[in-house]
Motif scaffolding. Structure first.
Motif, PDB file in Angstrom:
ATOM      1  N   LEU A 103     -36.106 -54.613 -35.433  1.00  0.00           N
ATOM      2  CA  LEU A 103     -35.542 -54.981 -36.798  1.00  0.00           C
ATOM      3  C   LEU A 103     -36.877 -55.529 -37.685  1.00  0.00           C
ATOM      4  CD1 LEU A 103     -32.995 -57.667 -34.744  1.00  0.00           C
ATOM      5  CD2 LEU A 103     -32.630 -55.446 -36.829  1.00  0.00           C
ATOM      6  N   THR A 104     -37.838 -56.590 -36.809  1.00  0.00           N
ATOM      7  CA  THR A 104     -38.871 -56.507 -37.772  1.00  0.00           C
ATOM      8  C   THR A 104     -39.766 -55.489 -38.030  1.00  0.00           C
ATOM      9  OG1 THR A 104     -38.827 -58.748 -36.295  1.00  0.00           O
ATOM     10  CG2 THR A 104     -41.451 -58.446 -37.760  1.00  0.00           C
ATOM     11  N   ALA A 105     -40.030 -54.674 -37.766  1.00  0.00           N
ATOM     12  CA  ALA A 105     -40.523 -53.262 -38.420  1.00  0.00           C
ATOM     13  C   ALA A 105     -39.852 -53.001 -39.163  1.00  0.00           C
ATOM     14  CB  ALA A 105     -41.233 -52.055 -37.127  1.00  0.00           C
ATOM     15  N   GLN A 106     -38.362 -52.186 -39.596  1.00  0.00           N
ATOM     16  CA  GLN A 106     -37.540 -52.291 -40.378  1.00  0.00           C
ATOM     17  C   GLN A 106     -38.040 -53.133 -41.722  1.00  0.00           C
ATOM     18  OE1 GLN A 106     -36.211 -49.425 -40.647  1.00  0.00           O
ATOM     19  NE2 GLN A 106     -37.467 -49.025 -38.635  1.00  0.00           N
ATOM     20  N   ASP A 107     -37.744 -54.194 -41.580  1.00  0.00           N
ATOM     21  CA  ASP A 107     -37.332 -55.769 -42.823  1.00  0.00           C
ATOM     22  C   ASP A 107     -39.387 -55.409 -43.458  1.00  0.00           C
ATOM     23  OD1 ASP A 107     -35.362 -56.201 -42.516  1.00  0.00           O
ATOM     24  OD2 ASP A 107     -35.428 -57.571 -41.021  1.00  0.00           O
ATOM     25  N   VAL A 108     -40.268 -55.995 -42.017  1.00  0.00           N
ATOM     26  CA  VAL A 108     -41.760 -55.827 -43.302  1.00  0.00           C
ATOM     27  C   VAL A 108     -41.940 -54.138 -44.007  1.00  0.00           C
ATOM     28  CG1 VAL A 108     -44.072 -55.931 -42.367  1.00  0.00           C
ATOM     29  CG2 VAL A 108     -42.531 -57.454 -40.909  1.00  0.00           C
TER      30      VAL A 108
END
Length: 246
Positions: A103-108
């Motif tokens: 999730l974090t990778a997609q958001d960033v």
């Protein structure tokens, strides 16, 4: 009796159940690839020459380290929990961490593309640590036994004892009162009584007659159905053998 339940699903439900999940998983992984590759490129990964013969973009390995790792961790965590493997806690923690990482990778990645934020030394360091951490955790979870049963029959305590029963104790269950399992004839007689009374043969109705829970009655019904199919298959095989001999 084994803790298995036979469920008859409509044709469309069977198609969705069998093919819907892998299709959704594949599409979700494909949609995650661009953002994770972009994040890897932002962190400095790019084209690498192998022996001067091939040039590959190692940034394309980031989806494997993030999304595929999350999927693998979820499966390993589920199998470890079901079979009581020694690494089940690590697998569960890894599954949650992998989901948070994906999730974090997609958001960033999308924040950077939309100019909401830029790269930084901390971001580069965090992204650079993903592959070695993923490799370490996968090796740790690989400490599970070489083989596990794909089909496991679990003895259900509801078939052995229920609260309030005051009958002889079963061997192997010290201090726990036991309730003997019902025979096939008893179950068939109860079903016959339901039909004679004009009642629908459902787990709830059968459970009331047998003085068992609906869940236990459902297993009895599944066992009878499997036994009937086995007898029918044996009869068909015997009939075929007789015809060949004639």
């Amino acid at each position: 009796m084994s803790n298995t339940v036979a469920i008859d699903l409509p044709a469309y439900a069977k198609v969705v159940y069998r093919y819907g999940r892998p299709v959704v998983l594949i599409v979700a992984l494909l949609m995650s690839i661009p953002g994770e590759v972009h994040l890897a490129e932002v962190a400095g990964w790019g084209h690498v020459s192998l022996f001067g013969l091939w040039t590959i973009n190692v940034a394309w390995g980031m989806p494997v380290c993030v999304s595929v790792y999350a999927a693998c961790s979820a499966v390993i965590a589920d199998v470890s929990k079901r079979h009581g493997l020694p690494n089940r806690r690590s697998a569960m923690c890894g599954a949650y961490a992998a989901l948070a990482l994906a999730l974090t990778a997609q958001d960033v990645s999308h924040w950077i593309k939309a100019d909401y934020m830029g790269t930084s030394m901390f971001l580069v360091g965090a992204v650079s640590s993903i592959p070695p951490l993923v490799a370490f955790h996968m090796l740790h979870m690989a400490a599970a036994p070489e083989s596990t049963e794909t089909v496991v029959e679990v003895e259900d305590p509801a078939d052995d004892f229920e609260a309030g029963d005051d009958v002889a104790k079963r061997p192997g269950r010290k201090g726990k009162p036991g309730r003997p399992g019902l025979t096939e004839e008893e179950v068939k007689a109860a079903i016959a009584n339901l039909k004679a009374a004009g009642e629908e043969v459902t787990p709830e109705n059968l459970g009331q007659i047998l003085n068992r829970s609906a869940r236990t009655a459902r297993r009895y019904m599944a066992e009878l159905k499997r036994a009937e199919k086995k007898v029918q298959a044996e009869r068909e095989a015997a009939t075929g053998t007789l015809q060949l001999s004639i």
